[in-house]
Write an enzyme that holds these catalytic residues in place. Structure first.
Site, PDB file in Angstrom:
ATOM      1  N   GLU A 148       0.841  -1.192   0.000  1.00 48.35           N
ATOM      2  CA  GLU A 148       0.000   0.000   0.000  1.00 48.35           C
ATOM      3  C   GLU A 148       0.882   1.251   0.000  1.00 48.35           C
ATOM      4  OE1 GLU A 148      -3.648   2.186   2.430  1.00 48.35           O
ATOM      5  OE2 GLU A 148      -2.838   0.307   3.193  1.00 48.35           O
TER       6      GLU A 148
ATOM      7  N   GLY B 148       3.309   1.964  10.643  1.00 49.97           N
ATOM      8  CA  GLY B 148       3.093   1.266  11.901  1.00 49.97           C
ATOM      9  C   GLY B 148       2.769  -0.183  11.668  1.00 49.97           C
TER      10      GLY B 148
ATOM     11  N   MET C 167       0.403  -2.958   8.540  1.00 54.76           N
ATOM     12  CA  MET C 167      -0.347  -3.060   7.290  1.00 54.76           C
ATOM     13  C   MET C 167      -1.344  -4.197   7.379  1.00 54.76           C
ATOM     14  SD  MET C 167      -0.946  -1.876   4.353  1.00 54.76           S
ATOM     15  CE  MET C 167      -2.288  -2.575   3.389  1.00 54.76           C
ATOM     16  N   GLU C 168      -2.595  -3.898   6.986  1.00 54.67           N
ATOM     17  CA  GLU C 168      -3.730  -4.794   7.203  1.00 54.67           C
ATOM     18  C   GLU C 168      -3.907  -5.859   6.141  1.00 54.67           C
ATOM     19  OE1 GLU C 168      -5.589  -1.187   4.940  1.00 54.67           O
ATOM     20  OE2 GLU C 168      -4.004  -1.525   6.415  1.00 54.67           O
ATOM     21  N   ASN C 169      -2.853  -6.277   5.440  1.00 57.77           N
ATOM     22  CA  ASN C 169      -2.971  -7.293   4.397  1.00 57.77           C
ATOM     23  C   ASN C 169      -3.898  -8.426   4.845  1.00 57.77           C
ATOM     24  OD1 ASN C 169      -0.557  -5.961   3.155  1.00 57.77           O
ATOM     25  ND2 ASN C 169       0.435  -6.918   4.903  1.00 57.77           N
TER      26      ASN C 169
ATOM     27  N   HIS D  24      -6.592  -1.666  15.232  1.00 56.83           N
ATOM     28  CA  HIS D  24      -6.781  -0.936  13.979  1.00 56.83           C
ATOM     29  C   HIS D  24      -6.656  -1.854  12.768  1.00 56.83           C
ATOM     30  CE1 HIS D  24      -6.565   2.747  11.448  1.00 56.83           C
ATOM     31  NE2 HIS D  24      -5.783   1.987  10.696  1.00 56.83           N
ATOM     32  N   GLU D  25      -5.574  -2.633  12.734  1.00 54.59           N
ATOM     33  CA  GLU D  25      -5.354  -3.487  11.559  1.00 54.59           C
ATOM     34  C   GLU D  25      -6.379  -4.610  11.499  1.00 54.59           C
ATOM     35  OE1 GLU D  25      -3.428  -2.147   9.518  1.00 54.59           O
ATOM     36  OE2 GLU D  25      -2.552  -0.747  10.963  1.00 54.59           O
TER      37      GLU D  25
ATOM     38  N   HIS E 190      -9.633  -3.338  10.099  1.00 53.18           N
ATOM     39  CA  HIS E 190      -9.570  -3.141   8.651  1.00 53.18           C
ATOM     40  C   HIS E 190     -10.097  -4.354   7.883  1.00 53.18           C
ATOM     41  CE1 HIS E 190      -8.011   0.673   7.467  1.00 53.18           C
ATOM     42  NE2 HIS E 190      -6.854   0.567   8.105  1.00 53.18           N
TER      43      HIS E 190
ATOM     44  N   GLU F  98      -9.553   4.669   6.377  1.00 54.20           N
ATOM     45  CA  GLU F  98      -8.668   5.022   7.490  1.00 54.20           C
ATOM     46  C   GLU F  98      -9.378   5.850   8.564  1.00 54.20           C
ATOM     47  OE1 GLU F  98      -6.103   3.557   8.031  1.00 54.20           O
ATOM     48  OE2 GLU F  98      -5.442   2.793   6.095  1.00 54.20           O
TER      49      GLU F  98
END
Length: 875
Positions: A122, A263, A265-267, A299-300, A303, A322
């Site tokens: 991303e 910080g 990544m929500e893969n 947070h992740e 997502h 976001e």
């Protein structure tokens, strides 16, 4: 420095082709990784017969369509990728290319973090892995096969669920992963390495599905992963209870890597994290670290629905995922700690220090920008934090139940789709009786922070109180006229400090008053409250329901009264901050005019009442905080950094001297040396104790306490707090204690970064010299973003020395940006933000900074990341 044309929302066009599925195989090699992909494409409605694939820094080995190698006349290679002409309505394009992960220091695409292969895609990293229609509105199902040396890389991970694995010749092995959910390429992930792992399971409460949970890290760090694991389970449970959303795959994986620009990544199914937001135990992590791990893990995970299952149609919609997800993680963290006021203060403080500053400067932009040059530059406090405040206002209007209805409809309509902010607003409206958001949508398209100029009058005869509210949107330059629609929560206090019953003299065109919330819609409007028996004190923007600046001419006495009596504890904090800002403004005026500085008795009285108050320790600690320069500078058209620093130091010393005995008693009361606890009360007590120690550090009585706390601390919060104060002092043992700390922690990279930071943030005159020495330290890694932020980023945030009249701070920062930009443009452009105050500096400093900015602009090779920010700063 060459110019680059911006990408504009107005130019958005649907892709010609969509992708049904992709099969991609990686044969991993440090310098020559082979990537083979089979792209099953089909013509989009109204699409032209040209297939555009994005690709950067790739070596194309082969390109074939439906089994036939393409002649060069069938495609063209461009700066952005390649275009295949005359494509059929559907087909299979096979792309073979190689990449060099070892040489990739940008940390985008496929790269090495130590001995680990990992990816960051991303927003546009996938195009540096292979040629592909790398845009968020192209969603497809990925099947990924990874081949690597088994001894060196026994762990091979990607998105989805594992469907096949086995050994191969030459000591290699493979694992194949299948993701059953369509996703854009920016959510692709790959990890390969020799990693440690901790695991658990979670059974969902909705369908009773058992999910495997796995967290991977460098071997030896496994014991630091359990807080992250517990935070993950809490996140899953919370999302089921609050929003009815459960996890959809058989396995959820997190990998902690040391070298990572962001910080986390929500893969899909395979989150890749900066190790800073995974690894934590009481010895090496502060309370802030623990809370940061919990918040980012949440947070992740959140997502998975707000970002993955429903994603953005294009990058102009970034706040769609976001802003919404930041709101969700803020609510989650507040619920986990059962400390909603403390969390609100923390979130708003962060918003003001970063986003309000951004909105008031040259990089101001709407949460939904109209154009960009480098998309990485728009991962900002505006898109994230202000975006979350816009979502919070929607929930305020609709109520929690109405907001949940809107979320349910949003997922029912758009699961598996790439959508827009308009789609989200439409779902919220339709689920709530066609609620009218037409004026509210202005928030998405305008930059700047609105100011509410408020005034009031009281009529003793009619016993009415009139509040007048005028919107000042001069900062919001994107749209010329329309006022905002926003909620303003307020209260009226009688002379005893009690809330009065609010009764609005309601005109037909005025909004209803519910739970003390007024709907502000006009440029100017007045609200008449009746049956008010005495002249009240007004409390405005309670709970910070709207991200605005409230301008009301409070007296010292009124602010002191609100600090002592307001039933809204957020506003008690805000009142004390406003009181301190008002005082600092007066002191600065006296300082600039060469007059003696003096603290009025009303301020001392208010501070004394604060110390005696029943407020929870964390709230009291926040209230005691002297406003930071990052908050104070917003108040001034010309920023006198030296003057602000001088009067802040004067105020701190005066308070320390005046309340020394009370501070000593508070410190003793909260000097708990028993078992470490990570709960809201214990965190608050440590916060208050260390805030008090900060005041005492100004005095002789504080020196022994600092040294004792440093030597005896049983947790990192107390240890690093004491060290930071020691590093900022002139104590003879300063260097000795810094050496003791490093000797103890030199094997922990994250703690070494704390050691770097406390030295870079010191206001002692020798700090810049020390910072330059630290850049040569054997433990400093010039390719690691965490290390760079710890030293260079911290010094740029050290306003006292960065803005030193000699200009040495500016020169140092530009030297570092030039060097870093060659390897990692994302980090370099972030450091440019330290120069955003250029236009608001006194002339002498402005000239000095200007020379350094011109030097940077004159460089022939500078990334578009850095040049975009630089050009905005220079105007």
């Amino acid at each position: 420095m060459s110019s680059v044309n911006p990408i504009k929302l107005a130019d958005y066009k649907e892709p010609n082709y969509l992708v049904k599925n992709i099969n991609i195989t990686f044969t991993l090699d440090n310098c020559n990784t082979l990537v083979e992909s089979e792209i099953h494409f089909y013509l989009n409605e109204n699409g032209e017969h040209e297939l555009e694939l994005f690709g950067e820094n790739l070596k194309l080995e082969n390109l074939s369509l439906d089994g036939t190698k393409l002649e060069q006349s069938r495609y063209i290679v461009t700066e952005k990728g390649l275009i295949v002409h005359n494509c059929p309505e559907r087909g299979v394009l096979k792309v073979v290319n190689t990449v060099n992960p070892e040489a990739n220091k940008t940390m985008e695409g496929l790269y090495k973090s130590g001995g680990i292969f990992c990816t960051q895609c991303e927003p546009e990293g996938f195009r540096t892995i292979t040629y592909y229609p790398d845009r968020p509105d192209v969603m497809t199902k990925f099947t990924t096969k990874i081949i690597a040396d088994k001894a060196e890389y026994p762990i091979l991970l990607s998105n989805g669920n594992p469907i096949a694995q086995g050994d191969l010749e030459g000591g290699k092995h493979f694992v194949t992963w299948e993701d059953p959910f369509a996703k854009p390429a920016y959510l692709f992930a790959l990890v390969a390495g020799d990693l440690g792992m901790v695991s658990d399971t979670y059974t969902t409460s909705i369908s009773s599905k058992e999910v495997k949970l796995e967290i991977y890290c460098d071997k030896g760090n496994e014991s630091k992963c359990y807080h992250a694991l517990e935070s993950l389970k809490n996140s899953m449970r919370w999302d089921e209870e609050r929003f009815g959303l459960e996890y959809d795959l058989d396995i959820y994986m997190i990998v902690a890597v040391d070298s990572f620009n962001m910080g986390a990544m929500e893969n899909k199914g395979l989150n890749i994290f900066n190790s800073k937001f995974v690894l934590a135990n009481k010895e090496s992590a502060t309370d802030s670290d623990f809370l940061g791990v919990e918040g980012v893990i949440g947070h992740e995970y959140f997502h998975n629905w707000t970002g993955n299952r429903v994603t953005c149609k294009n990058w102009f919609q970034l706040t769609l995922k976001e802003g919404l997800t930041v709101f969700r993680d803020q609510e989650f963290s507040a619920d986990m700690m059962n400390a909603h006021v403390v969390k609100r203060i923390d979130d708003v403080t962060r918003l003001k220090q970063s986003q309000f500053v951004e909105d008031a400067g040259p990089t101001s932009h709407p949460i939904k920008p109209k154009e960009y040059i480098e998309m990485n530059n728009f991962y900002t406090a505006t898109v994230y934090e202000k975006g979350a405040e816009i979502i919070r206002m929607i929930e305020t209007f609709l109520g929690r139940e109405g907001f949940r209805k809107g979320m349910d409809l949003y997922f029912a309509r758009h699961d598996g789709q790439a959508v827009t902010t308009e789609d989200f607003i439409s779902a919220m409206s339709d689920a709530n009786g066609n609620y009218d958001f037409s004026q509210f949508e202005t928030w998405y398209h305008r930059s700047g922070t609105p100011t509410l100029n408020c005034s009031s009058t009281y009529d003793e005869v009619s016993q009415t109180f009139i509040l007048k509210v005028e919107q000042d949107c001069k900062q919001t330059v994107d749209v010329a006229s329309d006022p905002f629609h926003l909620p303003l929560k307020m209260g009226l206090l009688n002379s005893a400090g009690n809330d009065l019953q609010l009764e609005l003299d309601q005109a037909d065109d005025q909004p209803q008053l519910a739970e003390g919330i007024l709907h502000i819609r006009k440029d100017s409007e007045s609200f008449i409250f009746k049956n008010i028996m005495e002249c009240p004190t007004i409390s405005l923007n309670r709970g910070f329901k709207a991200p605005v600046i409230v301008a009301y001419k409070y007296s010292f006495e009124e602010l002191a009264f609100l600090m002592a009596n307001d039933s809204d504890h957020y506003n008690r904090y805000e009142s004390m901050q406003q009181l301190s800002k008002l005082l600092i403004g007066q002191l600065l005026h006296e300082e600039q005019n060469g007059r003696p500085l003096e603290i009025p008795a009303v301020y001392f009285s208010a501070f004394d009442k604060l110390l005696q108050s029943e407020l929870k320790p964390a709230v009291k600690a926040y209230c005691m905080t002297i406003p930071a320069i990052s908050l104070l500078k917003i108040e001034y058209s010309t920023i006198d950094f030296a003057g602000l620093n001088k009067v802040r130091n004067f105020l701190r010393l005066e308070l320390s001297t005046k309340f020394e005995q009370q501070f000593l008693k508070l410190y003793a009361a909260f000097s708990y040396h028993g078992e470490f606890k990570l709960d809201a009360q214990s965190i608050g007590q440590r916060m208050l104790k260390n805030r008090v120690l900060g005041f005492l550090s100004e005095l002789i009585s504080g020196e022994e306490l600092m040294l004792s706390q440093f030597d005896q601390a049983n947790n990192m919060t107390d240890e690093i707090s004491a060290l930071g104060l020691i590093a900022n002092s002139t104590m003879k043992c300063r260097n000795e204690k810094l050496d003791v700390f490093l000797k103890k922690w030199n094997g922990d990279k994250l703690v070494v970064d704390k050691w770097f930071t406390v030295q870079a943030m010191s206001t002692q005159k020798d700090t810049l010299k020390k910072v330059k020495q630290l850049l040569k330290h054997k433990l400093f890694d010039a390719t690691n973003p965490n290390s760079m932020r710890a030293i260079v980023g911290s010094f740029i945030g050290n306003y006292t020395l960065f803005h030193d009249e000699s200009g040495a701070g500016y020169k140092f920062a530009v030297d570092q940006i030039i060097s870093i930009d060659k390897l990692n443009p994302q980090v370099a452009s972030r450091f440019m933000m330290g120069f955003r105050d250029y236009q608001k500096l006194p002339e002498s400093l402005k000239d000095t900074m200007g020379e350094e900015l011109k030097r940077l602009k004159s460089m022939k090779k500078i990334s578009k990341n850095t040049s975009e920010i630089l050009n905005k700063i220079l105007g």
